[in-house]
Design a protein around this motif. Structure first.
Motif, PDB file in Angstrom:
ATOM      1  N   GLU A  18     -54.793 -44.784  44.113  1.00  0.00           N
ATOM      2  CA  GLU A  18     -53.409 -44.772  43.630  1.00  0.00           C
ATOM      3  C   GLU A  18     -52.740 -43.442  43.927  1.00  0.00           C
ATOM      4  O   GLU A  18     -51.608 -43.400  44.403  1.00  0.00           O
ATOM      5  CB  GLU A  18     -53.370 -45.089  42.126  1.00  0.00           C
ATOM      6  N   ALA A  19     -53.458 -42.353  43.681  1.00  0.00           N
ATOM      7  CA  ALA A  19     -52.899 -41.021  43.938  1.00  0.00           C
ATOM      8  C   ALA A  19     -52.637 -40.819  45.422  1.00  0.00           C
ATOM      9  O   ALA A  19     -51.614 -40.248  45.817  1.00  0.00           O
ATOM     10  CB  ALA A  19     -53.844 -39.951  43.408  1.00  0.00           C
ATOM     11  N   ARG A  20     -53.553 -41.281  46.252  1.00  0.00           N
ATOM     12  CA  ARG A  20     -53.385 -41.143  47.706  1.00  0.00           C
ATOM     13  C   ARG A  20     -52.145 -41.883  48.190  1.00  0.00           C
ATOM     14  O   ARG A  20     -51.373 -41.363  48.990  1.00  0.00           O
ATOM     15  CB  ARG A  20     -54.638 -41.671  48.406  1.00  0.00           C
ATOM     16  N   VAL A  21     -51.959 -43.080  47.692  1.00  0.00           N
ATOM     17  CA  VAL A  21     -50.785 -43.865  48.104  1.00  0.00           C
ATOM     18  C   VAL A  21     -49.500 -43.210  47.611  1.00  0.00           C
ATOM     19  O   VAL A  21     -48.537 -43.076  48.357  1.00  0.00           O
ATOM     20  CB  VAL A  21     -50.906 -45.324  47.600  1.00  0.00           C
ATOM     21  N   ARG A  22     -49.489 -42.766  46.376  1.00  0.00           N
ATOM     22  CA  ARG A  22     -48.276 -42.144  45.818  1.00  0.00           C
ATOM     23  C   ARG A  22     -47.925 -40.830  46.517  1.00  0.00           C
ATOM     24  O   ARG A  22     -46.765 -40.453  46.576  1.00  0.00           O
ATOM     25  CB  ARG A  22     -48.442 -41.910  44.322  1.00  0.00           C
ATOM     26  N   ALA A  23     -48.918 -40.147  47.070  1.00  0.00           N
ATOM     27  CA  ALA A  23     -48.675 -38.859  47.731  1.00  0.00           C
ATOM     28  C   ALA A  23     -48.328 -39.010  49.208  1.00  0.00           C
ATOM     29  O   ALA A  23     -47.934 -38.043  49.857  1.00  0.00           O
ATOM     30  CB  ALA A  23     -49.900 -37.967  47.582  1.00  0.00           C
ATOM     31  N   ALA A  24     -48.449 -40.211  49.741  1.00  0.00           N
ATOM     32  CA  ALA A  24     -48.264 -40.417  51.179  1.00  0.00           C
ATOM     33  C   ALA A  24     -46.794 -40.331  51.595  1.00  0.00           C
ATOM     34  O   ALA A  24     -45.888 -40.622  50.818  1.00  0.00           O
ATOM     35  CB  ALA A  24     -48.832 -41.770  51.578  1.00  0.00           C
ATOM     36  N   ARG A  25     -46.590 -39.940  52.834  1.00  0.00           N
ATOM     37  CA  ARG A  25     -45.251 -39.926  53.437  1.00  0.00           C
ATOM     38  C   ARG A  25     -44.845 -41.359  53.797  1.00  0.00           C
ATOM     39  O   ARG A  25     -45.688 -42.248  53.921  1.00  0.00           O
ATOM     40  CB  ARG A  25     -45.252 -39.082  54.717  1.00  0.00           C
ATOM     41  N   GLN A  34     -46.621 -42.964  56.850  1.00  0.00           N
ATOM     42  CA  GLN A  34     -47.996 -43.340  56.560  1.00  0.00           C
ATOM     43  C   GLN A  34     -48.028 -44.626  55.739  1.00  0.00           C
ATOM     44  O   GLN A  34     -48.844 -45.515  55.981  1.00  0.00           O
ATOM     45  CB  GLN A  34     -48.706 -42.227  55.795  1.00  0.00           C
ATOM     46  N   LEU A  35     -47.123 -44.753  54.780  1.00  0.00           N
ATOM     47  CA  LEU A  35     -47.054 -45.974  53.969  1.00  0.00           C
ATOM     48  C   LEU A  35     -46.709 -47.181  54.833  1.00  0.00           C
ATOM     49  O   LEU A  35     -47.256 -48.271  54.631  1.00  0.00           O
ATOM     50  CB  LEU A  35     -46.021 -45.789  52.853  1.00  0.00           C
ATOM     51  N   ASP A  36     -45.823 -46.987  55.809  1.00  0.00           N
ATOM     52  CA  ASP A  36     -45.483 -48.080  56.730  1.00  0.00           C
ATOM     53  C   ASP A  36     -46.725 -48.544  57.489  1.00  0.00           C
ATOM     54  O   ASP A  36     -46.982 -49.742  57.629  1.00  0.00           O
ATOM     55  CB  ASP A  36     -44.411 -47.636  57.729  1.00  0.00           C
ATOM     56  N   GLU A  37     -47.490 -47.567  57.977  1.00  0.00           N
ATOM     57  CA  GLU A  37     -48.705 -47.895  58.732  1.00  0.00           C
ATOM     58  C   GLU A  37     -49.709 -48.642  57.860  1.00  0.00           C
ATOM     59  O   GLU A  37     -50.279 -49.655  58.267  1.00  0.00           O
ATOM     60  CB  GLU A  37     -49.317 -46.609  59.277  1.00  0.00           C
ATOM     61  N   TRP A  38     -49.924 -48.140  56.635  1.00  0.00           N
ATOM     62  CA  TRP A  38     -50.868 -48.797  55.735  1.00  0.00           C
ATOM     63  C   TRP A  38     -50.417 -50.206  55.377  1.00  0.00           C
ATOM     64  O   TRP A  38     -51.217 -51.116  55.265  1.00  0.00           O
ATOM     65  CB  TRP A  38     -51.075 -47.976  54.475  1.00  0.00           C
ATOM     66  N   SER A  39     -49.113 -50.375  55.187  1.00  0.00           N
ATOM     67  CA  SER A  39     -48.630 -51.714  54.818  1.00  0.00           C
ATOM     68  C   SER A  39     -48.858 -52.705  55.952  1.00  0.00           C
ATOM     69  O   SER A  39     -49.145 -53.873  55.711  1.00  0.00           O
ATOM     70  CB  SER A  39     -47.155 -51.661  54.419  1.00  0.00           C
ATOM     71  N   GLU A  40     -48.773 -52.243  57.207  1.00  0.00           N
ATOM     72  CA  GLU A  40     -49.053 -53.134  58.338  1.00  0.00           C
ATOM     73  C   GLU A  40     -50.541 -53.440  58.434  1.00  0.00           C
ATOM     74  O   GLU A  40     -50.934 -54.585  58.684  1.00  0.00           O
ATOM     75  CB  GLU A  40     -48.540 -52.498  59.626  1.00  0.00           C
ATOM     76  N   ARG A  41     -51.388 -52.437  58.228  1.00  0.00           N
ATOM     77  CA  ARG A  41     -52.839 -52.649  58.266  1.00  0.00           C
ATOM     78  C   ARG A  41     -53.281 -53.576  57.142  1.00  0.00           C
ATOM     79  O   ARG A  41     -54.243 -54.336  57.289  1.00  0.00           O
ATOM     80  CB  ARG A  41     -53.575 -51.324  58.122  1.00  0.00           C
ATOM     81  N   LEU A  42     -52.608 -53.512  56.025  1.00  0.00           N
ATOM     82  CA  LEU A  42     -52.980 -54.281  54.849  1.00  0.00           C
ATOM     83  C   LEU A  42     -52.997 -55.785  55.138  1.00  0.00           C
ATOM     84  O   LEU A  42     -53.805 -56.523  54.584  1.00  0.00           O
ATOM     85  CB  LEU A  42     -51.978 -53.971  53.727  1.00  0.00           C
ATOM     86  N   ASP A  98     -54.048 -57.400  57.760  1.00  0.00           N
ATOM     87  CA  ASP A  98     -55.277 -57.863  58.402  1.00  0.00           C
ATOM     88  C   ASP A  98     -56.543 -57.286  57.784  1.00  0.00           C
ATOM     89  O   ASP A  98     -57.644 -57.691  58.156  1.00  0.00           O
ATOM     90  CB  ASP A  98     -55.253 -57.489  59.896  1.00  0.00           C
ATOM     91  N   ALA A  99     -56.412 -56.361  56.865  1.00  0.00           N
ATOM     92  CA  ALA A  99     -57.570 -55.660  56.316  1.00  0.00           C
ATOM     93  C   ALA A  99     -58.437 -56.579  55.464  1.00  0.00           C
ATOM     94  O   ALA A  99     -57.931 -57.343  54.653  1.00  0.00           O
ATOM     95  CB  ALA A  99     -57.106 -54.473  55.488  1.00  0.00           C
ATOM     96  N   ARG A 100     -59.749 -56.466  55.679  1.00  0.00           N
ATOM     97  CA  ARG A 100     -60.690 -57.204  54.845  1.00  0.00           C
ATOM     98  C   ARG A 100     -61.103 -56.366  53.646  1.00  0.00           C
ATOM     99  O   ARG A 100     -61.441 -56.905  52.603  1.00  0.00           O
ATOM    100  CB  ARG A 100     -61.915 -57.589  55.656  1.00  0.00           C
ATOM    101  N   THR A 101     -61.096 -55.014  53.841  1.00  0.00           N
ATOM    102  CA  THR A 101     -61.512 -54.106  52.780  1.00  0.00           C
ATOM    103  C   THR A 101     -60.463 -53.001  52.639  1.00  0.00           C
ATOM    104  O   THR A 101     -59.611 -52.816  53.518  1.00  0.00           O
ATOM    105  CB  THR A 101     -62.874 -53.443  53.103  1.00  0.00           C
ATOM    106  N   LEU A 102     -60.568 -52.241  51.546  1.00  0.00           N
ATOM    107  CA  LEU A 102     -59.675 -51.092  51.376  1.00  0.00           C
ATOM    108  C   LEU A 102     -59.880 -50.067  52.490  1.00  0.00           C
ATOM    109  O   LEU A 102     -58.926 -49.436  52.944  1.00  0.00           O
ATOM    110  CB  LEU A 102     -59.919 -50.426  50.018  1.00  0.00           C
ATOM    111  N   GLU A 103     -61.121 -49.902  52.927  1.00  0.00           N
ATOM    112  CA  GLU A 103     -61.399 -48.960  54.002  1.00  0.00           C
ATOM    113  C   GLU A 103     -60.631 -49.341  55.266  1.00  0.00           C
ATOM    114  O   GLU A 103     -60.173 -48.480  56.003  1.00  0.00           O
ATOM    115  CB  GLU A 103     -62.901 -48.886  54.297  1.00  0.00           C
ATOM    116  N   ASP A 104     -60.492 -50.641  55.520  1.00  0.00           N
ATOM    117  CA  ASP A 104     -59.756 -51.092  56.694  1.00  0.00           C
ATOM    118  C   ASP A 104     -58.283 -50.650  56.629  1.00  0.00           C
ATOM    119  O   ASP A 104     -57.659 -50.422  57.651  1.00  0.00           O
ATOM    120  CB  ASP A 104     -59.801 -52.636  56.837  1.00  0.00           C
ATOM    121  N   VAL A 105     -57.763 -50.542  55.428  1.00  0.00           N
ATOM    122  CA  VAL A 105     -56.371 -50.125  55.263  1.00  0.00           C
ATOM    123  C   VAL A 105     -56.232 -48.635  55.528  1.00  0.00           C
ATOM    124  O   VAL A 105     -55.340 -48.209  56.261  1.00  0.00           O
ATOM    125  CB  VAL A 105     -55.855 -50.451  53.845  1.00  0.00           C
ATOM    126  N   PHE A 106     -57.137 -47.839  54.971  1.00  0.00           N
ATOM    127  CA  PHE A 106     -56.954 -46.390  54.978  1.00  0.00           C
ATOM    128  C   PHE A 106     -57.648 -45.659  56.121  1.00  0.00           C
ATOM    129  O   PHE A 106     -57.217 -44.583  56.512  1.00  0.00           O
ATOM    130  CB  PHE A 106     -57.422 -45.804  53.640  1.00  0.00           C
TER     131      PHE A 106
END
Length: 153
Positions: A119-126, A129-137, A139-147
């Protein structure tokens, strides 16, 4: 009314009208305590630096009273520019906060409860970076796949 207190206050961030009032206090102190020309020149330089912090392109006078007069005439222009810059920064911050909340909500829905670290990592992101994570999310199978950064072979 001490010189040390005035020095401390000069080192703080001020809006132009606040700085003009502080210059009045500095000038008053030096009028009540003649014979401190070296200190007066130091305070003049501190005021110059404070004025330069406004991002001005005008020539800054060498005399404290002239600086005060310049602040009175230029202060409103600088204040309007500050407000405009502050609004732009506030909009960008608000946009990133909104993106972060959406990413967190989607992560929770897909992966369940999140650790405080995530939660802290997401809230601190630019925002980018949030755009990139939201796109990865998507297709991601795990949280690691997102980050985790994708590996290229």
């Amino acid at each position: 009314d001490s010189l040390a207190a005035l020095l401390f206050r000069l080192e703080q961030h001020h809006e132009p009208d606040e700085l003009a009032n502080l210059i009045d206090e500095v000038v008053g102190w030096f009028r009540r305590h003649p014979g401190y020309e070296e200190l007066k020149s130091l305070f003049t330089e501190l005021v110059r630096q404070a004025i330069e912090g406004f991002g001005t392109s005008v020539t800054i006078p060498d005399d404290l009273m002239e600086m005060k007069t310049m602040l009175a005439s230029q202060g409103e222009v600088w204040k309007q520019r500050w407000l405009a810059e502050g609004k732009a920064e506030g909009k960008a911050e608000g946009k990133a906060e909104g993106k972060a909340e959406i990413v967190l909500r989607l992560l929770r829905r897909k992966h369940g409860a999140l650790s405080p670290e995530i939660e802290a990592r997401v809230r601190a992101a630019r925002g980018d970076q949030l755009d990139e994570w939201s796109e990865r999310l998507l297709d991601a199978r795990t949280l690691e796949d997102v980050f985790d950064e994708p590996t290229t072979h």
